[in-house]
Design an enzyme around this catalytic site. Structure first.
Site, PDB file in Angstrom:
ATOM      1  N   LYS A   1       0.860  -1.188   0.000  1.00  0.00           N
ATOM      2  CA  LYS A   1       0.000   0.000   0.000  1.00  0.00           C
ATOM      3  C   LYS A   1       0.893   1.234   0.000  1.00  0.00           C
ATOM      4  CE  LYS A   1      -1.841   2.771   2.918  1.00  0.00           C
ATOM      5  NZ  LYS A   1      -1.748   4.023   2.139  1.00  0.00           N
TER       6      LYS A   1
ATOM      7  N   GLU B   1      10.647   0.751   9.449  1.00  0.00           N
ATOM      8  CA  GLU B   1      11.627   1.774   9.048  1.00  0.00           C
ATOM      9  C   GLU B   1      10.969   3.114   9.310  1.00  0.00           C
ATOM     10  OE1 GLU B   1      14.627   1.278   7.946  1.00  0.00           O
ATOM     11  OE2 GLU B   1      14.644  -0.784   7.216  1.00  0.00           O
TER      12      GLU B   1
ATOM     13  N   CYS C   1      14.471  10.623   5.039  1.00  0.00           N
ATOM     14  CA  CYS C   1      14.575  10.210   6.444  1.00  0.00           C
ATOM     15  C   CYS C   1      16.007  10.241   6.939  1.00  0.00           C
ATOM     16  CB  CYS C   1      13.974   8.822   6.608  1.00  0.00           C
ATOM     17  SG  CYS C   1      14.575   7.665   5.402  1.00  0.00           S
TER      18      CYS C   1
ATOM     19  N   GLU D   1      11.416  15.592  13.896  1.00  0.00           N
ATOM     20  CA  GLU D   1      11.614  15.499  12.458  1.00  0.00           C
ATOM     21  C   GLU D   1      10.868  16.649  11.776  1.00  0.00           C
ATOM     22  OE1 GLU D   1      10.030  11.893  10.668  1.00  0.00           O
ATOM     23  OE2 GLU D   1      11.859  11.703   9.496  1.00  0.00           O
TER      24      GLU D   1
END
Ligand code: NAD
Length: 501
Positions: free
Chosen positions: A181, A256, A290, A389
């Site tokens: 997905k 991850e 990332c 982040e």
């Protein structure tokens, strides 16, 4: 845009080698973030579509897992060739849906994906195990390395093609089948990737793609009883939710998650190299990476020169149309993501200094989700902009004095995905590689990845590895097989239960 609508006219679900529309009753639009224009509106996947995709993967499993490594390898070699033939189309679609410069998608995303496919074509024939042997006098033992089963994978929007590849390739090279997905914003290249697999001879049903929402199709896939493993790449917050659902059905889990990579510059570093490395490492993919350099810690003697060098180079970066070869930086993936980044920078103005950037693009850029390369100094280590982040083109720079302090600051966030250290001293470099808690530590560079080497996080950045032969640890399970060598009905160990009878 019509070419996209035509190409995917049959729908956004790729199940058992066929495109079909989703049946959730809802739609989602792919928007070109450089212009704000609608590219394609698709019907999203409902429960029935996820169930059909998992059913197709389950039906394809006996044939694919029973194929020889040589047969799987042959199909993957052809898959790499088909991708190479379609490289231009893939790069254009990736740039259109993400806003990333064509230079990036055609020189990084697409060749990286083709190379990964070629790597796994070879690796499919090199699944390792320990040697068979007599570990007890009366038995011979060996290990079978077997596929896990149907894999349910969920991917983010920042590198949709590469994420599809990182999820699909090790899974199918090891004999699993898969339902992927992708993120709602970026369905195009995952569909093209799956179709290329079928066109290359990977049997229908081995690779399926459902496009739907996280809460809808995503949760259905993670909780599905016929899915043996969930492999998720995305934010740490959603990863925690996925882990909860997967744990409820005792699934194997590979996560991850987010990153907040430190970039540590010691006082003997090549300053020009560090400045270029920081700007390129912070701005790649408009900072939506990332592993992007997000926190630069610079030892005091180099600090001022580093800050002014980064500010000058950032001011030189050209924002523009992703399809223009002169464009260095595209928009963020969406105006929502741009607004999240802008809000974080605006909050930082209260406690730090925005040296350059901190604004949306003006004039020709105003219709897109652009945000200028941004440099921030003077933030405290425990502030939001240093700890959380950002996922945008923003670099925070902080000074440090001793090596001990620099390394401690580098480790002082919940994340541990990637890091770099800049020095010409081999002992400092060695210490940094040992002491920084991250799944990857670069020395005198920041960002490069390579198919042969693993990618994955420490700490809140998750666990498990993508790419390389290490990823087979996630996508295989080992079975101990033990043969009796004695051919006797009365085994020595039976005494413990049966005495001397
Ligand atoms: P996200 O977590 O919002 O979404 C990722 C995927 O999860 C999407 O497909 C989304 O639809 C799905 N999802 C959302 N809610 C869900 C739910 N409740 N159940 C199941 N699936 C759900 O992340 P994003 O915004 O798409 O991507 C950015 C994030 O991804 C960043 O945090 C970035 O660091 C991370 N990322 C990590 C890596 C890595 O290798 N560690 C690589 C790329 C991106």
């Amino acid at each position: 845009m019509d070419h996209v609508k035509d190409r995917f006219a049959r729908g956004a679900q790729y199940i058992a080698g066929e495109f079909r529309p989703g049946t959730s009753g809802a739609t989602h639009s792919v928007v070109d973030p450089a212009t704000g224009r609608d590219v394609w509106t698709y019907e999203t996947a409902g429960d029935a579509d996820v169930d059909a995709a998992v059913g197709a993967a389950k039906a394809a499993l006996p044939g694919w897992s029973g194929a020889t490594p040589g047969e799987r390898s042959g199909a993957l070699h052809r898959f790499a060739e088909v991708l190479a033939e379609r490289a231009d189309e893939l790069a254009r679609a990736e740039s259109l849906q993400c806003g990333k410069p064509l230079r990036l998608s055609s020189e990084f995303d697409v060749p990286g994906t083709i190379d990964n496919t070629a790597f796994f074509a070879g690796a499919a024939r090199h699944l390792q195990g320990s040697a068979a042997g007599e570990y007890s006098a009366d038995h011979t033992s060996y290990v079978r390395r077997e596929p896990v089963g149907v894999i349910g994978s969920i991917a983010p929007w920042n590198y949709p093609l590469q994420m599809a590849a990182w999820k699909i390739l090790p899974a199918i090279a090891a004999g699993n089948t898969i339902v992927l997905k992708p993120a709602e914003l970026t369905p195009l290249t995952s569909l093209m990737f799956a179709q290329a697999a079928t066109d290359a001879g990977v049997p229908a049903g081995v690779v399926n793609v459902v496009n739907g929402t996280g809460k809808g199709a995503g949760e259905r896939l993670v909780g599905h009883p016929d899915v043996a493993m969930t492999s998720f790449t995305g934010s740490t917050a959603v990863g925690k939710r996925v882990a909860e659902i997967a744990t409820g059905t005792v699934k194997r889990l590979h996560l991850e998650l987010g990153g907040k990579a430190p970039f540590v510059v010691f006082d003997d570093a090549d300053l020009a190299a560090a400045v270029r490395g920081a700007v390129a490492g912070a701005l790649i993919n408009t900072g939506q990476d990332c592993t992007a350099a997000t926190r630069a810690y610079v030892q005091r003697p180099l600090y001022d020169a580093f800050v002014s060098g980064v500010a000058d180079l950032m001011a030189d970066v050209r924002l523009g149309d992703p399809f223009d070869q002169d464009t260095d930086l595209g928009p963020l993936v969406s105006t929502a993501q741009r607004d999240r980044v802008a809000a974080m920078v605006d909050r930082a103005r209260g406690y730090a200094t925005v040296v350059t950037g901190g604004e949306r693009g003006a004039d020709k850029l105003a219709a897109g989700a652009y945000y200028l390369p941004t440099l921030i100094t003077g933030a405290a280590q425990d502030s939001e902009i240093v700890q959380h982040e950002i996922f945008g083109p923003v670099l925070v720079v902080l000074p440090f004095d001793s090596d001990d302090e620099g390394l401690a600051l580098a480790n002082d966030t919940p994340y541990g995905l990637a890091a770099s250290a800049w020095t010409r001293d081999v002992f400092r470099a060695g210490r940094a590689t040992r002491e920084i808690a991250a799944g990857c530590v670069w020395i005198n560079d920041h960002i490069p990845i390579i198919s042969e080497m693993p990618h994955g996080g420490y700490k809140s950045s998750g666990y498990g590895k993508d790419m390389s032969s290490y990823s087979f640890e996630e996508y295989t399970q080992v079975k101990h097989v033990m043969y009796d060598n004695t051919a006797r009905a009365r085994k020595d160990w039976h005494r413990t239960v049966l005495g001397d009878r």
